[in-house]
Design a protein around this motif. Sequence first.
Motif, mmCIF file in Angstrom:
data_model
loop_
_atom_site.group_PDB
_atom_site.id
_atom_site.type_symbol
_atom_site.label_atom_id
_atom_site.label_comp_id
_atom_site.label_asym_id
_atom_site.label_seq_id
_atom_site.Cartn_x
_atom_site.Cartn_y
_atom_site.Cartn_z
ATOM 1 N N VAL A 100 -25.447 -45.086 -36.538
ATOM 2 C CA VAL A 100 -25.043 -44.048 -36.876
ATOM 3 C C VAL A 100 -25.379 -42.910 -36.011
ATOM 4 O O VAL A 100 -24.791 -41.933 -35.688
ATOM 5 N N LEU A 101 -26.595 -42.992 -35.393
ATOM 6 C CA LEU A 101 -26.902 -42.119 -34.321
ATOM 7 C C LEU A 101 -25.895 -42.005 -32.981
ATOM 8 O O LEU A 101 -25.905 -41.022 -32.496
ATOM 9 N N ARG A 102 -25.531 -43.301 -32.659
ATOM 10 C CA ARG A 102 -24.620 -43.105 -31.570
ATOM 11 C C ARG A 102 -23.284 -42.712 -32.076
ATOM 12 O O ARG A 102 -22.487 -41.841 -31.204
ATOM 13 N N ASP A 103 -22.858 -42.832 -33.486
ATOM 14 C CA ASP A 103 -21.629 -42.291 -34.123
ATOM 15 C C ASP A 103 -21.758 -40.688 -33.777
ATOM 16 O O ASP A 103 -20.570 -40.049 -33.732
ATOM 17 N N GLU A 104 -22.759 -40.218 -34.036
ATOM 18 C CA GLU A 104 -23.190 -38.911 -33.734
ATOM 19 C C GLU A 104 -22.411 -38.165 -32.646
ATOM 20 O O GLU A 104 -21.984 -36.776 -32.587
ATOM 21 N N VAL A 105 -22.467 -38.827 -31.438
ATOM 22 C CA VAL A 105 -21.982 -38.454 -30.038
ATOM 23 C C VAL A 105 -20.559 -39.080 -30.066
ATOM 24 O O VAL A 105 -19.680 -38.293 -29.644
ATOM 25 N N GLN A 111 -17.727 -37.861 -40.667
ATOM 26 C CA GLN A 111 -18.751 -37.099 -41.657
ATOM 27 C C GLN A 111 -18.442 -37.579 -43.113
ATOM 28 O O GLN A 111 -17.175 -37.961 -43.466
ATOM 29 N N PRO A 112 -19.481 -37.499 -43.813
ATOM 30 C CA PRO A 112 -19.343 -37.979 -45.252
ATOM 31 C C PRO A 112 -18.117 -36.952 -46.127
ATOM 32 O O PRO A 112 -17.784 -35.790 -45.837
ATOM 33 N N LYS A 113 -17.805 -37.564 -47.023
ATOM 34 C CA LYS A 113 -16.585 -37.017 -47.843
ATOM 35 C C LYS A 113 -17.178 -35.582 -48.483
ATOM 36 O O LYS A 113 -16.482 -34.541 -48.753
ATOM 37 N N ALA A 114 -18.630 -35.578 -48.961
ATOM 38 C CA ALA A 114 -19.139 -34.428 -49.641
ATOM 39 C C ALA A 114 -19.024 -33.212 -48.748
ATOM 40 O O ALA A 114 -19.053 -32.513 -49.137
ATOM 41 N N LEU A 115 -19.570 -33.680 -47.355
ATOM 42 C CA LEU A 115 -19.407 -32.578 -46.245
ATOM 43 C C LEU A 115 -18.112 -32.068 -46.013
ATOM 44 O O LEU A 115 -17.839 -30.701 -46.150
ATOM 45 N N TYR A 116 -17.135 -32.801 -45.957
ATOM 46 C CA TYR A 116 -15.688 -32.001 -46.070
ATOM 47 C C TYR A 116 -15.219 -31.290 -47.416
ATOM 48 O O TYR A 116 -14.728 -30.558 -47.129
ATOM 49 N N PHE A 117 -15.744 -31.935 -48.445
ATOM 50 C CA PHE A 117 -15.361 -31.283 -49.697
ATOM 51 C C PHE A 117 -15.870 -30.057 -49.768
ATOM 52 O O PHE A 117 -15.254 -28.783 -50.151
ATOM 53 N N THR A 118 -17.100 -29.827 -49.170
ATOM 54 C CA THR A 118 -17.971 -28.477 -49.127
ATOM 55 C C THR A 118 -17.026 -27.304 -48.328
ATOM 56 O O THR A 118 -16.893 -26.511 -48.560
ATOM 57 N N VAL A 119 -16.751 -27.943 -47.144
ATOM 58 C CA VAL A 119 -16.002 -27.442 -46.242
ATOM 59 C C VAL A 119 -14.550 -26.874 -46.660
ATOM 60 O O VAL A 119 -14.211 -25.693 -46.543
ATOM 61 N N ILE A 120 -14.170 -27.704 -47.357
ATOM 62 C CA ILE A 120 -12.578 -27.462 -48.102
ATOM 63 C C ILE A 120 -12.808 -26.231 -49.153
ATOM 64 O O ILE A 120 -12.115 -25.380 -49.210
ATOM 65 N N LEU A 121 -13.853 -26.420 -49.984
ATOM 66 C CA LEU A 121 -14.190 -25.389 -50.906
ATOM 67 C C LEU A 121 -14.445 -24.017 -50.206
ATOM 68 O O LEU A 121 -13.889 -23.116 -50.782
#
Length: 637
Positions: A100-105, A111-121
């Motif tokens: 997951v640390l490599r995936d950051e780059v 990103q998690p669904k909760a993060l994108y849901f927050t951005v959508i709201l």
Amino acid sequence: MADTIDEKTGTGRTEQIRDTSSSDRDFRLEEIDLNSNRDAKIKNPLAGIPHDALMRNVEDFAREREMTDLTDLLKKGAQIAQRPSEFETIEGLTDREREVLRDEVLHRWRQPKALYFTVILCSIGAAVQGWDQTGSNGANLSFPQEFGIPDTEFLDAAKTIPNPNFTHNLWLVGLINGAPYLASALLGCWISDPLNNFFGRRGVIFFSGIFCLLSVIGSGLSQNWWELFITRILLGIGMGSKASTIPIYAAENVPASIRGGLVMCWQLWTAFGIFLGFSANLAVQDVGRITWRLQLGSAFIPAIPLVIGIYYCPESPRWYMKKGMYRKAYNSYIRLRNDPVLAARDLYYVHAQLIEESHIIGKSSYLVRFVELFTIPRVRRATLASFTVMLAQQMCGINIIAFYSSSVFVQAGSSPRTALLASWGFGLVNFVFAFPAVWTIDTFGRRALLLFTFPNMAWTLLACGLCFYIPEDSKAHLGMIALFIFLFAAFYSPGEGPVPFTYSAEVFPLSHREVGMSWAVATCLFWAFVLSLTWPRMVAAMTPTGAFGFYAGLNVTALVMIFFWVPETKQRTLEELDYIFAVPTAKHMRYQANVAFPYFVQKYIVRNKNAKLEPLYQMDKNLAEGQARSASISEKP
């Protein structure tokens, strides 16, 4: 000092923000003055702490915050935060955690669904803002006649001699149009700080959504101009508190590597809301006397999912930390990050930088925090930069079109229906050309986008004004005016459109983030009110050519202000920005004048391929290696 709330009793208490161990101070290799960072160094607050001391600090932190069950995880997170470029060598990390640390780059948008849901709201909240702005645009063609304040003189000002009521009508139409921005600047923005303090980011967004839902319905039911004025004042309370909170909420929740791309969704979806507003204006154009009521009232539609959906989002972890609720902050991070080790890393790293901030800021009341926007050097520089980008959004003249495009096109000789169609085209261009900023804002940077787009907005506005000299009976008259307005929108949307709210949401330290954002948004919306109020009178007195030329000149002025007063913030954590804004303004200005500008001339005008730009900021070794590693990994196929 920092206010905290006892999670068990629910009672308030005050506790001293302090270091979890004196070892943090004992083993720092170098202290940087966050009020006067004359060497322009960016430092990792955990750098230089020996491993054993860091582990003891984490144990103390976990014990004080009643998180001892997470001690091992927090130790991993602290080591990653201290040595971001060396996580492959850290003992105890699992294969999953390294992945997951490599995936950051390699996959920063994974990103998690909760993060994108927050951005959508948050995006829906922005769409509410945009739709609210454009409802009055189409309504301007009919509501004045409904209430006995015809503004036909405004629409035809270049051709007729005004009657005695001419000036009065112009100011009244401008006042009604600008009422939400006046209320936002004087009240809505400023109440967001105390509201955030008591109810959190989500609570303020819910509060503002209710105002935006009910007030627009009330505006569509108004029976006279002063009822319409009052409902639009109420709308401004919701708009101001929402615009001051949603960008902060998004900025605090998303990772630094994609913060610009996600936080700028505020502007992307504001542009989408503007487009929807123009679409609604056009859709109800032929329904008769209630047209303007539907144009104003339709903005309630996106407010419904906003007020319902916001409580399915996690609260800002940094707000919880500000209140001393670290367990809840960790739980929020768990929902917003791809792995618990990332949540632990961000929790401890943010905590370490908050300690640094507390050394120069501490605790203060609301009124004192406002005064400190102009007295604490680190905060004052953020205040100046946010003021500049927000003021520039009105200086560029975008809201001439957003508020009055239908009237401008009618004055250019089009029919009301054609004017609405042309305005719809403007809204579409504004929305479509905002998309590139999702990628470019974190690649090229906030400052670079502004410096590129402002000269182009200046010449397109000037060209638009000059096109009014084309004979009106020529087919080119309206077509060329519309063309340059569309080009202006195309340059605005990826630059001055997304940058101001993104930038202002990230530049202030946590202690002053709410009041700082209130200042920034109040600046923007107050001058939006001034523009809305004065444009009808200005275009009548100066002619369209003179008025557009005036705003073209303001674009050039804004370009100079941005060049000297706006530092770059791309791909920095919110805490690293403390070091950016610790650099004295005079040093930043000298660098731009003596280093950056000569480099630009050599590279892009003289075409000297060997020209090199000496960087202003000198990064801490750990941060520099981490960024270099990220860049090298990203370049691999």
